[in-house]
Design an enzyme around this catalytic site. Structure first.
Site, short mmCIF file in Angstrom:
data_model
loop_
_atom_site.label_atom_id
_atom_site.label_comp_id
_atom_site.label_asym_id
_atom_site.label_seq_id
_atom_site.Cartn_x
_atom_site.Cartn_y
_atom_site.Cartn_z
N PRO A 1 19.43 7.44 -4.03
CG PRO A 1 18.88 9.73 -4.77
CD PRO A 1 18.57 8.34 -4.98
CE1 TYR B 1 7.43 5.31 7.66
CE2 TYR B 1 9.52 4.29 7.01
CZ TYR B 1 8.17 4.21 7.69
OH TYR B 1 7.85 3.06 8.14
CE LYS C 1 6.35 4.10 10.98
NZ LYS C 1 4.95 3.66 11.73
N GLY D 1 -4.79 -1.94 5.77
CA GLY D 1 -3.57 -1.91 4.88
C GLY D 1 -3.06 -3.16 4.53
CG ASP E 1 -7.44 1.99 7.69
OD1 ASP E 1 -7.25 2.99 6.78
OD2 ASP E 1 -6.64 1.45 7.42
CG ASP F 1 -7.04 11.15 10.77
OD1 ASP F 1 -6.97 11.22 9.49
OD2 ASP F 1 -6.17 11.13 11.48
CB SER G 1 10.31 1.49 10.27
OG SER G 1 11.29 1.11 9.20
CB ILE H 1 1.68 -4.72 7.69
CG1 ILE H 1 2.81 -4.67 6.84
CG2 ILE H 1 1.86 -5.48 8.94
CD1 ILE H 1 3.99 -3.77 7.36
CE1 TYR I 1 5.81 -4.80 12.56
CE2 TYR I 1 5.00 -3.42 10.74
CZ TYR I 1 4.82 -3.97 11.86
OH TYR I 1 3.56 -3.94 12.66
CG PHE I 2 14.81 -5.72 9.51
CD1 PHE I 2 14.35 -5.61 11.01
CD2 PHE I 2 16.03 -5.33 9.14
CE1 PHE I 2 15.33 -5.20 11.82
CE2 PHE I 2 16.99 -4.92 9.94
CZ PHE I 2 16.56 -4.44 11.57
P1 NAD Z 1 -0.09 0.44 4.23
O1 NAD Z 1 -0.29 2.03 3.80
O2 NAD Z 1 -0.74 -0.58 3.44
O3 NAD Z 1 -1.21 0.47 5.68
C1 NAD Z 1 -1.30 1.74 6.36
C2 NAD Z 1 -2.88 1.65 6.73
O4 NAD Z 1 -3.00 2.96 7.53
C3 NAD Z 1 -3.78 2.16 5.49
O5 NAD Z 1 -4.86 1.39 5.51
C4 NAD Z 1 -3.90 3.66 5.77
O6 NAD Z 1 -5.32 3.81 5.18
C5 NAD Z 1 -4.04 3.94 7.22
N1 NAD Z 1 -3.94 5.18 7.65
C6 NAD Z 1 -2.72 5.87 7.10
N2 NAD Z 1 -3.07 7.22 7.91
C7 NAD Z 1 -4.07 7.00 8.76
C8 NAD Z 1 -4.68 7.82 9.55
N3 NAD Z 1 -4.07 9.02 9.74
N4 NAD Z 1 -5.67 7.48 10.33
C9 NAD Z 1 -6.00 6.27 10.16
N5 NAD Z 1 -5.74 5.16 9.30
C10 NAD Z 1 -4.69 5.55 8.54
O7 NAD Z 1 0.96 0.30 4.94
P2 NAD Z 1 1.81 -1.24 5.66
O8 NAD Z 1 2.93 -1.34 4.51
O9 NAD Z 1 0.70 -2.13 5.96
O10 NAD Z 1 2.61 -0.44 6.80
C11 NAD Z 1 1.98 -0.57 8.01
C12 NAD Z 1 3.06 0.31 9.07
O11 NAD Z 1 4.03 -0.43 9.20
C13 NAD Z 1 3.09 1.48 8.87
O12 NAD Z 1 2.99 2.27 10.16
C14 NAD Z 1 4.54 1.52 8.44
O13 NAD Z 1 5.33 2.81 8.55
C15 NAD Z 1 5.08 0.55 8.88
N6 NAD Z 1 6.18 -0.35 8.30
C16 NAD Z 1 5.92 -0.74 7.06
C17 NAD Z 1 7.01 -1.17 6.25
C18 NAD Z 1 6.79 -1.79 4.99
O14 NAD Z 1 7.71 -2.08 4.39
N7 NAD Z 1 5.58 -1.83 4.58
C19 NAD Z 1 8.43 -1.31 6.88
C20 NAD Z 1 8.54 -0.87 8.22
C21 NAD Z 1 7.24 -0.36 9.05
C1 UD1 Z 2 12.36 1.29 1.74
C2 UD1 Z 2 12.79 2.69 2.63
C3 UD1 Z 2 12.53 2.28 4.21
C4 UD1 Z 2 11.18 1.96 4.56
C5 UD1 Z 2 11.13 0.47 3.53
C6 UD1 Z 2 9.81 0.00 3.85
C7 UD1 Z 2 14.46 3.96 1.22
C8 UD1 Z 2 15.87 4.52 1.19
N1 UD1 Z 2 14.45 3.35 2.31
O1 UD1 Z 2 13.53 0.55 2.58
O2 UD1 Z 2 12.80 3.71 4.80
O3 UD1 Z 2 11.24 1.41 5.68
O4 UD1 Z 2 11.38 0.83 2.20
O5 UD1 Z 2 8.69 0.59 3.28
O6 UD1 Z 2 13.66 4.37 0.26
N2 UD1 Z 2 15.32 -1.74 -5.25
C9 UD1 Z 2 15.68 -1.65 -6.64
N3 UD1 Z 2 14.90 -1.28 -7.53
C10 UD1 Z 2 13.67 -1.05 -7.10
C11 UD1 Z 2 13.25 -1.11 -5.75
C12 UD1 Z 2 14.29 -1.22 -4.77
O7 UD1 Z 2 16.95 -2.20 -7.01
O8 UD1 Z 2 12.73 -0.50 -8.05
C13 UD1 Z 2 16.38 -2.00 -4.29
C14 UD1 Z 2 16.93 -1.27 -3.16
O9 UD1 Z 2 17.98 -0.30 -3.86
C15 UD1 Z 2 17.29 -1.84 -2.23
C16 UD1 Z 2 16.30 -3.13 -2.10
O10 UD1 Z 2 15.83 -3.15 -3.39
O11 UD1 Z 2 18.60 -2.22 -2.33
C17 UD1 Z 2 15.13 -3.00 -1.22
O12 UD1 Z 2 14.58 -1.72 -1.43
P1 UD1 Z 2 13.03 -1.33 -0.59
O13 UD1 Z 2 12.03 -2.61 -1.11
O14 UD1 Z 2 12.65 -0.05 -1.43
O15 UD1 Z 2 13.28 -1.49 0.51
P2 UD1 Z 2 14.33 -0.71 1.44
O16 UD1 Z 2 15.39 0.14 0.85
O17 UD1 Z 2 14.99 -1.53 2.65
#
Ligand code: NAD
Ligand code: UD1
Length: 337
Positions: free
Chosen positions: A291, A148, A152, A10, A31, A58, A124, A12, A176-177
């Protein structure tokens, strides 16, 4: 010794994989490709010069987990796999609990059975919910506002309990932020299916011409320009923190640490920075608040500096430059082979 990365294909996970391989570690990606493209493996090979081992499996499948951990002689797991859409977690909540909570439990059991003790978990900042005080410190109360976020928090709780059980694991939970950007090669990056939910990939698709304009969700927040503030962090910096966490996970049984920069950036500031980095106009339309959104959310980065010796090196300009480099070289993501 090998590190197994669940979700390593994925967004990250692929960046963590590259940083680990650059650091000379053996990796095996585990994965099910539910939200990733097999082409990412080829891209990792092009960046690092070596194809990582890959197991299609999985995280809820204990037998395949056990055989993978044993066959590869794994010494640690980085558990990145999970489902991450807030909206889907409301409409398909059982699926989210099954993947994120049951999947984490099954993985912990497979680790106990194979004697693999160290796990770094992708948590997260969403576990905190509405902040009482900013910046958010790790001892802030946990009150997630969506399914969600609750998956976590529950995954964190079960890992903490197992860390104190008779068959203990050492656990580092990284909260992660807002991870954004991509590897500087532009070979791997964020490639969401359909219309992106998150801000940076949405802006990128406006810049490349796949979407007409950004909807800014709310310009009446109590922030300087009225738009939401978040703590964006470069995904390569975030990946590097996982190596630091692996190196100290066995020093204390449970570690909970924010991965953020400590700096807040508004939606309009990010739009401006992206326009500068790409040389493209980003048309915006003001829309009602989304929302569940929070006005302002950013980390205290002190604990990460103290315990991991980690701090973010790249700023907003580099995040936008690299996100744009990935988007411009791969207008259709991994479909552009
Ligand atoms: P992503 O969807 O790109 O990567 C997740 C990977 O996990 C994918 O490759 C998917 O195929 C795999 N996967 C999903 N379900 C699975 C399962 N049951 N078994 C095996 N593999 C599985 O997401 P990402 O953005 O890379 O996020 C990675 C992690 O970080 C997630 O756990 C997510 O909740 C957490 N996270 C992400 C963010 C963000 O903004 N991207 C923020 C905070 C936390
Ligand atoms: C969102 C999720 C959070 C998750 C994170 C990473 C919600 C309420 N929160 O966070 O749980 O951990 O993604 O996956 O969905 N924005 C716009 N226009 C857009 C998209 C976003 O204005 O099309 C604004 C949002 O209102 C926010 C900022 O951009 O103020 C960041 O949004 P986003 O990237 O979705 O991240 P989070 O809201 O922090």
């Amino acid at each position: 010794m090998t590190v197994m990365i669940t979700g390593g294909a994925g967004f990250i996970g692929s960046h963590i994989c590259v940083e680990l391989m650059h650091a000379g570690r053996q990796v095996v990606i585990y994965d099910n490709f539910a939200n990733s493209h097999p082409e990412v493996i080829n891209r990792i090979r092009r960046i690092t010069g070596t194809a990582p081992d890959v197991v299609k499996g999985d995280v809820r499948d204990v037998n395949t987990l056990i055989s993978t951990l044993s066959a590869h002689g794994c010494s640690a797991v980085i558990h990145v796999a999970g489902l991450k859409s807030v909206a889907d977690s409301v409409s398909k909540s059982a699926e989210y609990y099954d993947c994120n909570v049951v999947g984490t439990l099954r993985l912990a059991q497979a680790m106990q059975q194979t004697g693999v003790r160290n796990i770094v978990f992708s948590s997260s900042a969403t576990v905190y919910g509405e902040p009482d005080v900013l910046p958010l410190r790790e001892d802030h109360k946990l009150a997630p506002v969506c399914p969600y976020g609750r998956t976590k928090m529950q995954a964190e709780e079960l890992l903490i309990d197992i860390a104190h059980s008779l068959s203990p694991l050492n656990v580092a939970m990284l909260r992660y932020f807002n991870p954004v950007g991509s590897h500087e090669s532009g070979l791997i990056g964020e490639d969401p299916n359909g219309v992106p939910n998150n801000l940076m990939p949405y802006i990128s698709r406006v810049a490349i011409g796949r979407l007409p304009a950004l909807n800014v969700y709310g310009n009446d927040y109590p922030t300087p320009d009225g738009t939401g503030i978040r703590d964006y962090g470069h995904v390569v910096d975030l990946a590097a923190a996982h190596i630091a966490a692996l190196d100290c996970v066995d020093k204390q049984r449970v570690l909970k640490v924010n991965l953020g920069t400590g700096q807040g950036t508004s939606v309009l500031e990010l739009v401006d920075a992206f326009a500068r980095a790409s040389g493209k106009m980003i048309p915006v339309t003001f829309a009602p608040r989304r929302p569940g959104d929070i006005a302002s959310y950013y980390a205290s980065a002190e604990l990460a500096a103290d315990v991991l010796g980690w701090h973010a090196k790249r700023g907003i300009a580099e995040m936008c430059r690299d996100a744009w480099n990935w988007q411009r070289k791969n207008p259709n993501g991994y479909l552009d082979q």
